[in-house]
Every structure is written in C-alpha cells, then in structure tokens.
Design an enzyme around this catalytic site. Sequence first.
Site, PDB file in Angstrom:
ATOM      1  N   TYR A 248      -5.264   6.656  -9.079  1.00  0.00           N
ATOM      2  CA  TYR A 248      -6.483   5.956  -8.679  1.00  0.00           C
ATOM      3  C   TYR A 248      -7.697   6.507  -9.421  1.00  0.00           C
ATOM      4  O   TYR A 248      -8.615   5.761  -9.769  1.00  0.00           O
ATOM      5  CB  TYR A 248      -6.688   6.074  -7.163  1.00  0.00           C
TER       6      TYR A 248
ATOM      7  N   CYS B 180       0.829  -1.213   0.000  1.00  0.00           N
ATOM      8  CA  CYS B 180       0.000   0.000   0.000  1.00  0.00           C
ATOM      9  C   CYS B 180       0.860   1.259   0.000  1.00  0.00           C
ATOM     10  O   CYS B 180       1.707   1.437   0.886  1.00  0.00           O
ATOM     11  CB  CYS B 180      -0.898  -0.016   1.230  1.00  0.00           C
TER      12      CYS B 180
ATOM     13  N   TRP C 237      -7.094  -6.518   6.121  1.00  0.00           N
ATOM     14  CA  TRP C 237      -5.712  -6.925   5.921  1.00  0.00           C
ATOM     15  C   TRP C 237      -5.386  -8.014   6.945  1.00  0.00           C
ATOM     16  O   TRP C 237      -5.900  -7.996   8.063  1.00  0.00           O
ATOM     17  CB  TRP C 237      -4.779  -5.733   6.151  1.00  0.00           C
TER      18      TRP C 237
ATOM     19  N   THR D 222      -8.052   0.061   6.963  1.00  0.00           N
ATOM     20  CA  THR D 222      -6.963   0.585   6.153  1.00  0.00           C
ATOM     21  C   THR D 222      -5.629   0.531   6.889  1.00  0.00           C
ATOM     22  O   THR D 222      -5.565   0.485   8.116  1.00  0.00           O
ATOM     23  CB  THR D 222      -7.245   2.047   5.752  1.00  0.00           C
ATOM     24  N   VAL D 223      -4.562   0.520   6.088  1.00  0.00           N
ATOM     25  CA  VAL D 223      -3.211   0.725   6.587  1.00  0.00           C
ATOM     26  C   VAL D 223      -2.685   2.015   5.964  1.00  0.00           C
ATOM     27  O   VAL D 223      -3.107   2.380   4.865  1.00  0.00           O
ATOM     28  CB  VAL D 223      -2.288  -0.467   6.219  1.00  0.00           C
TER      29      VAL D 223
END
Length: 353
Positions: free
Chosen positions: A188, A45, A90, A124-125
């Site tokens: 993105y 990521c 994750w 999220t990370v």
Amino acid sequence: MGYVEAGGYDRDMNYIDDRVVEHPEGGREWPVEAGRYRLVGSRACPWAHRAIITRRLVGLDVGPDAGPGGTGPAPLSQGLCGPTHDWKSWTFDLDVDSVDPVLGVVRLRDCYLHRYADYPKGITVPALVEVNSKAVVTNDFRSMVTDLATQWAPLHRSGAPDLYPAELREEIDAMVDLNFRTVNNGVYRCGFAGDQASYEDAFAVLFARLDELEEHLATRRYLVGEHVTLADVYLFVTLVRFDHVYHGHFKCNRNRIAEMPNLWGYLRDLFQTPGIGDTVNLDHIKQHYYRVHADINPTGVVAVGPDPAAFYTPHDRERLGGTPFWNAAGNAEAPAAPRPEDIRDGDEAGAFA
C-alpha cells in the site's frame, strides 16, 4: 483501503478496539457466545481475509458440536460484502435484494451508526457485529483475529489447529510485525505514494523483505515452527494478491512472486491447504482494486491475468518437513468443506470440492 496522498502513505490504525473474550472483565470486553455475533468481511479485502481464513481453520463455521458434514448453526456466522463500494460503505450486494440475511441491512455503515450515531471514521471490514443490536462491536483486525484463534477456543471445532501456540507467540509476533510494516502494508505504501521518493523508498523496503523471506523459506516449510500459524495466514493474504493486483496496480513490479521459487512454492502450498485457498475469490480481489481505486486506475479497466490455474500446480514443499495443522491434543485435522451459505460465485472453494 487508502488513497493517493502527498508524500508517503500513512495507514489509519485507529479502530473500535473492543474485544470479544472468553472471560470478560468489564469495560470494553464482550463475552464469547455462540450465535451472538456475525463476522462481516469481504473476499476482496486482505485484512478481512485474515479473519475469514482464521474462522474457517478453527471451525467457528461449524463449532464443537457439529453433526455430519458440519450441519447445525455456526457459532460465528459470516456475512460477505461485495467487492466494490462507494465512499459511504461496503454493501451486501451479493445477497438477495442486497440485504444481509441475518442483520437485515443494506450497508455495513448502518451497523457502525447503530454503535455510534456520529461515527466519523471509515467503514472497514472485518467487523464483528452483535446480531440483536446490529451494532459493530469491533473492527480492529489485529486483536480480532488473534482472539478468534485463542479466546474463542471453547467454540472451536474438534480437531481445530492451534494457530498461535503459546511457546511460539513471541516469534510469531515478531514475524507478524515485521511483515506488516514491510510487506502487508508495504504494498500500500507503494501504491498510494504521492511522490517519487516515497514510492521508491517503499519499493526498496518491500523487495528487501521479500528477498529475506525467500531466503528464510529455502529450508523451512512455514514461517514459524513446523505448522501453519497466524504468521502464515497474515502473509498469505498479501502474497495471493501480489501477482494479480499489487505487481501492476500498485507498481510493485521488480518481479512477480511466481519468479521467486521459495515464496512461490510456499504460496502454492498454503493455497492448496484446505481452509486457506478455498476462501480466495480472485475475481472479487481484482474487481475491488481496479474499480474502487479510481485515483490509481481512473478507467476502471480490470486486468485479465494471470491464470489462477498456476496456484494448483505441484509445489514440492513437503520435502522440507512439517505438516499443515497441529494442536496440543494431537488430533488436529483439516476443516471440512465450507458451508454452502459461505460460498460465493468465483470462490476457489469449487476447485477443492
């Protein structure tokens, strides 16, 4: 990471926006404290990669009192998730029995639920997790990375660079904001555009900005000032993924970064800088994008090229002046080799040993 949607792509920027700071004033501020938190990220990521690089450059993996070779406990330990995940979370499938050895969890989602039992948003990370409670403190990559570079200064290693010099902050912030909208998030907006017009608009904005950066870097080694700053860290994580993923997978295919001489030299310069390129895992990056984004790549086939050996070719950027690292004390130096527990199979760290 995002999904194809009708019209243009709109990134959800609502995070758990608590902060970990040197002098908390109550509310949603937590104290900087060695050993209290764990940075959970993924080599795949780009948003997590920012935090991973920053932690490494300022020495939160070794701290101010590290012995020879960086021995001793890390002020901020690091957990690394695997490159792929399902819709839930994750996961720590790189670790023994797929369990994070410090937090004792299989899914990062568990840490979000320890903070909010009904957490409704995406997992999220990067995420900063309090070790004892196993609860996420913040997943706001914007303030988190800046705070690692500034608020965590008492725990930085001796000789840590200043990545966010006070006299350059306004210029850095402007560069970071523009690059985020056009490049970091721009790729993105191309990849997840739901219609032709939205894609072509994002494509035009992305390459117009890359052309500006190509010109900007013709006469200067770094984006702002004479040394590596957060502006460079933030752009690097997109550029290093560009030819390997975004060019094909996200249809950002006017040209490759390798075909833009100044950006390509700049990228190789950063890649070959200790603490930056040794955090890259191109296999994790490609496995993530090509396998997780099934709506874009339903076959799950992972691209083989390009050859990463190109990152190690001479860049000749030293001719523009400047040096990688600087701090006001005049003792800035490169970080030592990464700690063994921070290395995973496929990391470029092996090439720097």
